[in-house]
Design an enzyme around this catalytic site. Structure first.
Site, PDB file in Angstrom:
ATOM      1  N   GLU A 241       0.861  -1.177   0.000  1.00 33.32           N
ATOM      2  CA  GLU A 241       0.000   0.000   0.000  1.00 33.32           C
ATOM      3  C   GLU A 241       0.906   1.238   0.000  1.00 33.32           C
ATOM      4  OE1 GLU A 241      -2.741   0.198   3.277  1.00 33.32           O
ATOM      5  OE2 GLU A 241      -3.454   2.179   2.657  1.00 33.32           O
TER       6      GLU A 241
ATOM      7  N   ARG B 146       5.338 -13.172   9.371  1.00 29.22           N
ATOM      8  CA  ARG B 146       5.992 -11.877   9.170  1.00 29.22           C
ATOM      9  C   ARG B 146       7.433 -11.929   9.630  1.00 29.22           C
ATOM     10  NH1 ARG B 146       2.058  -7.802   8.701  1.00 29.22           N
ATOM     11  NH2 ARG B 146       3.538  -6.140   9.073  1.00 29.22           N
TER      12      ARG B 146
ATOM     13  N   LYS C   7       4.517   0.493   9.348  1.00 24.51           N
ATOM     14  CA  LYS C   7       4.609   1.758   8.608  1.00 24.51           C
ATOM     15  C   LYS C   7       4.039   2.909   9.419  1.00 24.51           C
ATOM     16  CE  LYS C   7       3.241   0.010   4.593  1.00 24.51           C
ATOM     17  NZ  LYS C   7       2.374  -0.038   3.437  1.00 24.51           N
TER      18      LYS C   7
END
Ligand code: ATP
Ligand code: MG
Length: 587
Positions: free
Chosen positions: A47, A290, A300
């Site tokens: 994103e 992850r 982020k």
């Protein structure tokens, strides 16, 4: 091996990792063996609401790596379904970072390229009786959804006719309703054990400009809807994502099956006219764990907070574990790929010790960085038995283990800089460097003896007056005489004054994110993570080009800052020390 190509990693191709046998690659091998697939297609779907960080490197290496190993392809898809937080600056940054890591995409796509497809597919779902327009507001919807232990309830709007739903949805698209006034939802099962299946939202109204489509759309698709359809549209075979999406997989499959893009070209054929190559297929979602790194933040949102609150000097601050921060710090793309390869892929969540990452960097730079001498904390050393104007040029090899790095000339004179902590007036036990009346070898020169100290008014040592044992010099009979310590130096007359930014880990605890001690992660910022010093460099180091990396002997690996270094005003960043200095601190 090329010695002085600081941008080598941007031109090298990524060697296929031999023999990686994780569960993802095993699924792919099986799919190829059974003929389920003949080509492998993956995508990396960030994103664009921030820059990529070390966690993303795992997803990049996995997706692009697998595509290369199995001779398929990988798309870079900007998942831009969340306008307001997204920015073209991040789109460009993401492209740069992926290329820097050594990968290239098959097609560059935006989820927003498919807004028309998503809209038509939603109309199809309404026509098929499996989607409806709901007037409940967000709070009511939450309340109707039920909990893990209690089923949800049907919205009073759930049984609207297809005609009414089509009409309302068209009017949503035309901008007739206010933000949040209506939502298009999938009609699945309000008592499903998996809450994601309780009539999830498909479209919401948001009258906000989009970084790619401007004001064209007052409604935006939800992630769970847009993501799987984007995968299907692009013909992705294996959609690799992180474990938190495991519970979303039934919904992923539900949308893919109900929309059924391969059999409904009327939904996407217009893309071909617009120049997109696309061959829809049914993708399979596979989840992996992850990457979490100790002493680091991989969110982020939090990285953005560090930037926005001025706690660091931007997204590319060398203390940040963004890819651009790591790059500026001097970490190599090869070292990052090595880390990811070593860690492998599994479904086990774990936190990787930052020291493992640093060791990957050391391993790469040990082989690829030329050696130089620099003094970061200078103390003057005068060799009293050399004449005032004595000057020599000594030949040093650039790499102790690799002759292809060649040699260089290092100027030597009567006055030198040495590291302040290579001298101790009152030496601790076992101190093998310079002390009053003591001897030490000056790297490449010979043995000096400390005869006299010069102190300032406050009593601090400001100069060491030494004699050089001329018999211990190269080619002389005493050249092999042993002393315990060897120290590096820079000729004071020739040294180049240089700004060196001595970086360290950004957080001073292993798990800054763990707020169980009642402290916010912000409070764990290491105030000593950046220290700026005036250093002296031998001339052959100062003439570096930006991003050229060196081992400064005995000190660590350093890189010429890619933005601020100039040959006439050198600036270096410390990438990493030669050894782990954190382990012995027990944390
Ligand atoms: P963040 O929480 O930092 O915003 P994200 O997952 O929302 O991360 P995206 O831009 O959506 O960020 O991520 C793009 C891809 O990278 C996704 O497939 C995501 O699963 C993957 N990814 C993100 N963070 C990690 C991580 N720490 N380890 C492995 N993959 C990751
Ligand atoms: Mg995300």
């Amino acid at each position: 091996m090329s010695t002085e190509n600081p941008t080598a990693e941007s031109t090298t191709t990524v060697a296929p990792a031999e023999g990686q046998r994780d569960f993802v690659r095993q699924i792919i091998r099986d799919d190829l063996a059974t003929g389920k697939h003949h080509a492998i297609r993956t995508r990396f779907p960030p994103e664009p609401n921030g820059y990529l960080h070390i966690g993303h490197a795992k997803a990049i290496c996995l997706n692009f790596g697998i595509a290369a190993e199995f001779t398929g392809w990988c798309n870079l898809r900007l998942d831009d379904t969340n306008p307001g937080k997204e920015d073209p600056e991040f789109v460009e940054g993401i492209k740069d970072d992926v290329r820097w890591l050594g990968y290239d995409w098959h097609d560059l796509r935006h989820a927003s390229d498919y807004f028309e497809v998503f809209y038509r597919a939603a109309v199809k779902l309404i026509e098929d009786g499996v989607a409806y327009v709901d007037d409940l507001n967000a709070d009511e919807m939450r309340e109707y959804r039920g909990t893990l232990t209690s089923p949800g309830r049907h919205s009073p709007y759930r049984d609207r006719s297809v005609e009414e739903n089509l009409d309302l949805f068209r009017r949503m698209r035309e901008g007739e309703f206010a933000d949040g006034a209506k939502t298009l939802r999938a009609k699945i099962d309000m008592s499903a054990g998996n809450i994601n299946m309780r009539d999830p939202a498909i479209y919401r109204i948001r009258k906000i400009a989009h970084q790619n489509t401007g004001d064209a759309w007052p409604i935006y698709p939800m992630y769970d809807y847009a993501h799987c359809l984007s995968d299907a549209l692009e013909g992705i075979t294996h959609s690799l994502c992180t474990l938190e999406f495991e519970d979303h997989r039934p919904l992923y499959d539900w949308f893919v099956d109900k929309v059924d893009l391969p059999n409904h070209p009327e939904l996407w054929k217009h893309l071909h006219d617009a120049g997109f190559r696309t061959e829809p297929a049914k993708p399979r979602q596979i989840e992996f764990s992850r990457l979490n790194l100790s002493y680091s933040i991989t969110s982020k949102r939090k990285l953005a907070q560090l930037v926005n609150e001025g706690l660091v000097d931007g997204w590319d601050d060398p203390r940040m574990n963004t890819l651009r921060g790591l790059r500026r710090r001097g970490f190599t793309a090869a070292a990052i790929r090595l880390l990811i390869e070593r860690l492998g892929v599994s479904k086990q969540n774990s936190v990787i010790d930052y020291a493992i990452f640093e060791n990957c960097v050391r391993e790469d730079l040990d082989a690829s960085a030329a050696r130089r001498m620099a003094v970061l904390d200078p103390l003057k050393l005068v060799i009293t038995n050399l004449p005032e104007n004595h000057e020599e040029s000594l030949v040093f090899s650039n790499h102790p283990k690799d002759e292809s790095f060649g040699t260089r000339e290092v100027p030597f004179s009567r006055e030198l800089w040495i590291e302040r902590d290579d001298f101790a007036e009152v030496p601790p036990k076992g101190f093998h460097r310079l002390k009053p009346e003591g001897e030490v070898r000056l790297r490449g020169v010979g043995i000096v003896k400390c005869e006299e100290l010069v102190k300032d008014a406050a009593g601090a040592v400001i100069e060491l007056r030494c004699t050089l044992d001329l018999e211990s010099r190269h080619g002389m009979p005493g050249a092999d005489r042993k002393v315990k310590g060897t120290i590096h130096w820079v000729s004071a007359r020739h040294g180049v004054a240089t700004e060196v930014r001595v970086y360290d880990r950004l957080f001073n605890v292993a798990a800054p994110d763990d707020e169980s001690d009642g402290k916010s992660w912000i409070e764990h910022i290491n105030p000593d993570a950046k220290r700026v010093v005036q250093a002296w460099l031998e001339p052959a180091a100062s003439i570096a080009v930006p991003e050229q990396r060196f081992q400064f002997e005995r000190l660590g690996y350093f890189v010429a800052d890619r933005l601020e270094h100039h040959a006439d005003k050198p600036v270096f960043n410390r990438t990493v020390t030669l050894r782990d200095t954190w382990a012995k601190q027990g944390g």
